[in-house]
Design a protein around this motif. Structure first.
Motif, mmCIF file in Angstrom:
data_model
loop_
_atom_site.group_PDB
_atom_site.id
_atom_site.type_symbol
_atom_site.label_atom_id
_atom_site.label_comp_id
_atom_site.label_asym_id
_atom_site.label_seq_id
_atom_site.Cartn_x
_atom_site.Cartn_y
_atom_site.Cartn_z
ATOM 1 N N ALA A 162 31.077 29.953 -98.435
ATOM 2 C CA ALA A 162 29.041 29.901 -98.171
ATOM 3 C C ALA A 162 29.502 31.492 -98.025
ATOM 4 N N ALA A 196 23.466 27.849 -99.275
ATOM 5 C CA ALA A 196 22.814 27.191 -98.121
ATOM 6 C C ALA A 196 21.228 28.517 -98.250
ATOM 7 N N TYR A 197 21.852 29.153 -97.753
ATOM 8 C CA TYR A 197 20.662 30.567 -97.760
ATOM 9 C C TYR A 197 20.041 31.352 -99.261
HETATM 10 C C1 LIG Z 1 21.925 24.232 -92.988
HETATM 11 C C2 LIG Z 1 23.716 24.961 -93.739
HETATM 12 C C3 LIG Z 1 23.229 23.190 -94.959
HETATM 13 C C4 LIG Z 1 22.629 22.132 -94.903
HETATM 14 O O1 LIG Z 1 22.172 22.224 -95.010
HETATM 15 P P1 LIG Z 1 21.223 20.903 -95.302
HETATM 16 O O2 LIG Z 1 21.062 20.683 -97.046
HETATM 17 O O3 LIG Z 1 20.039 20.607 -94.686
HETATM 18 O O4 LIG Z 1 22.192 19.362 -95.026
HETATM 19 C C5 LIG Z 1 25.129 23.505 -95.548
HETATM 20 N N1 LIG Z 1 25.844 24.652 -95.769
HETATM 21 C C6 LIG Z 1 25.240 25.735 -94.688
HETATM 22 C C7 LIG Z 1 26.426 26.668 -95.056
HETATM 23 C C8 LIG Z 1 24.105 25.871 -94.197
HETATM 24 O O5 LIG Z 1 23.551 26.725 -92.639
#
Ligand SMILES: *Cc1c(COP(=O)(O)O)cnc(C)c1O
Length: 365
Positions: A162, A196-197
């Motif tokens: 991540a 995601a971020y």
């Molecule tokens: C929030 C998050 C996701 C999931 O996001 P969605 O698209 O809302 O399912 C995936 N990976 C990480 C690291 C997250 O923090």
């Protein structure tokens, strides 16, 4: 709730009966800073325009080829490299589940640093695959030696990185990640970079992929519109080499993206400047919160490349309850992993919300 009838119990997998359902905290009347949501809604004029568009959709029909317009729009937004393709998920949570399903070859396993995003381990468990969590260092950096040893030992099918990590909010060392990607490649596994971020991050691994595609034939890059500002819409996407994405896309339910989801996402991308301005404001607020916390001797805050800040307080349960009593909801992550002892995760909100959050935290230490 009464217990499940014993005759029916035999029909449900034992490990699922032993699980806890994903708990969504009650947030009515609270300053909601627990789930990395963008605090800003659409401006009223755009709300009205979107409403018009959604009202005209053919809700009586199955989702159609317009979903490909969204795929093209996302490819443009991400500046997807040539030879790459993009598949859509109902949130990236669905993509994580689909990956476990598609990669369930004999002996398959999933590896990820811990503490990390809970869905990696959950997708493994639900698919009946082993999960190997490799602890981060005490400062939440990658433990390179431990990662490389675990990769050699377990030869994981999928390794999640991540970038930045949840709940620690940091970006890991590029050179260490590059060596992990190479090591996974030597063992014949896949790496998933979970961005995601991305709207709040100073770096994207997509730049590394563009610069050196040959080193990334076994790498997938996942993103979501959730933290961008559409958590309620549920739209995730995954970019990777065409032939690889084509295989994983076969396990996707054919109509997983509703007409409402894709029209909302298309609309948001047409107004990407609005969301970019929101991300800029959130990043400025993140700096303000970090600056404020740096003057509090009782609180340790870690640097963030996301719209959340991980802090360690003297007593997380006390601080969490105190904040809750003051109508500010954050996430107590202190029980998620031993290295997160006494840690809270604060989502960055609007300037007003952040002021309330800081005041509530100060009074609750
Ligand atoms: C929030 C998050 C996701 C999931 O996001 P969605 O698209 O809302 O399912 C995936 N990976 C990480 C690291 C997250 O923090």
């Amino acid at each position: 709730m009464t217990a499940l009838d014993s005759k029916l119990q035999r029909l449900i997998r034992q490990d699922i009966q032993g699980m806890h359902a994903y708990a969504i905290q009650d947030s009515v009347g609270m300053v909601k800073l627990d789930a990395m949501e963008n605090p800003y809604g659409l401006p009223p004029a755009l709300q009205a325009e979107l409403g018009q568009r959604l009202g005209k959709l053919a809700l009586n029909r199955y989702p159609d080829g317009r979903v490909n317009d969204l795929r093209a729009a996302l490819a443009r937004y991400a500046d997807m490299p040539a030879g790459y393709d993009l598949m859509l998920g109902n949130g990236s949570d669905e993509l994580i589940s689909l990956l476990a399903l598609a990669c369930d070859v004999p002996g398959a396993s999933i590896l990820a640093p811990v503490p990390g995003f809970v869905m990696y381990a959950m997708s493994a468990q639900l698919q009946g695959l082993a999960f190997h969590g490799v602890p981060l260092t005490a400062d939440f950096e990658l433990d390179e030696a431990a990662m490389l040893a675990a990769i050699r030992q377990h030869k994981p099918t999928l390794t999640y990185i991540a970038y930045p990590n949840n709940p620690t909010a940091n970006l890991w060392d590029e050179a260490v990640i590059a060596r992990i990607i190479a090591a996974v490649g030597e063992q014949g596994g896949l790496v998933v970079m979970d961005e995601a971020y991305q709207p709040f991050s100073s770096r994207s691994w997509l730049d590394k992929i563009r610069a050196n595609p040959a080193a990334h034939g076994h790498v997938l890059l996942m993103r979501t519109l959730s933290k961008f500002g559409l958590a309620g819409v549920r739209l995730g996407y995954m970019i990777g080499p065409q032939a690889l994405v084509a295989e994983i896309d076969k396990v996707r339910p054919p109509y997983n993206i509703s007409v409402l989801n894709y029209e909302c996402a298309l609309f948001a991308l047409e107004h990407a400047d609005v969301f970019a301005a929101q991300a800029l404001e959130i990043k400025a607020q993140r700096a303000m919160i970090l600056e404020a916390l740096s003057a509090w001797p009782q609180v340790r805050a870690w640097n963030s490349d996301a719209n959340m800040i991980l802090v360690r307080v003297p007593d997380a349960a006390k601080a969490f309850e105190g904040m809750k009593a003051r109508k500010v909801l954050v996430k107590n992550v202190s029980k998620l992993h031993p290295s997160l002892a006494n840690c809270l995760r604060l989502t960055v909100g609007t300037p007003d919300e952040n002021r309330l959050m800081l005041a509530a935290l100060k009074e609750s230490l």
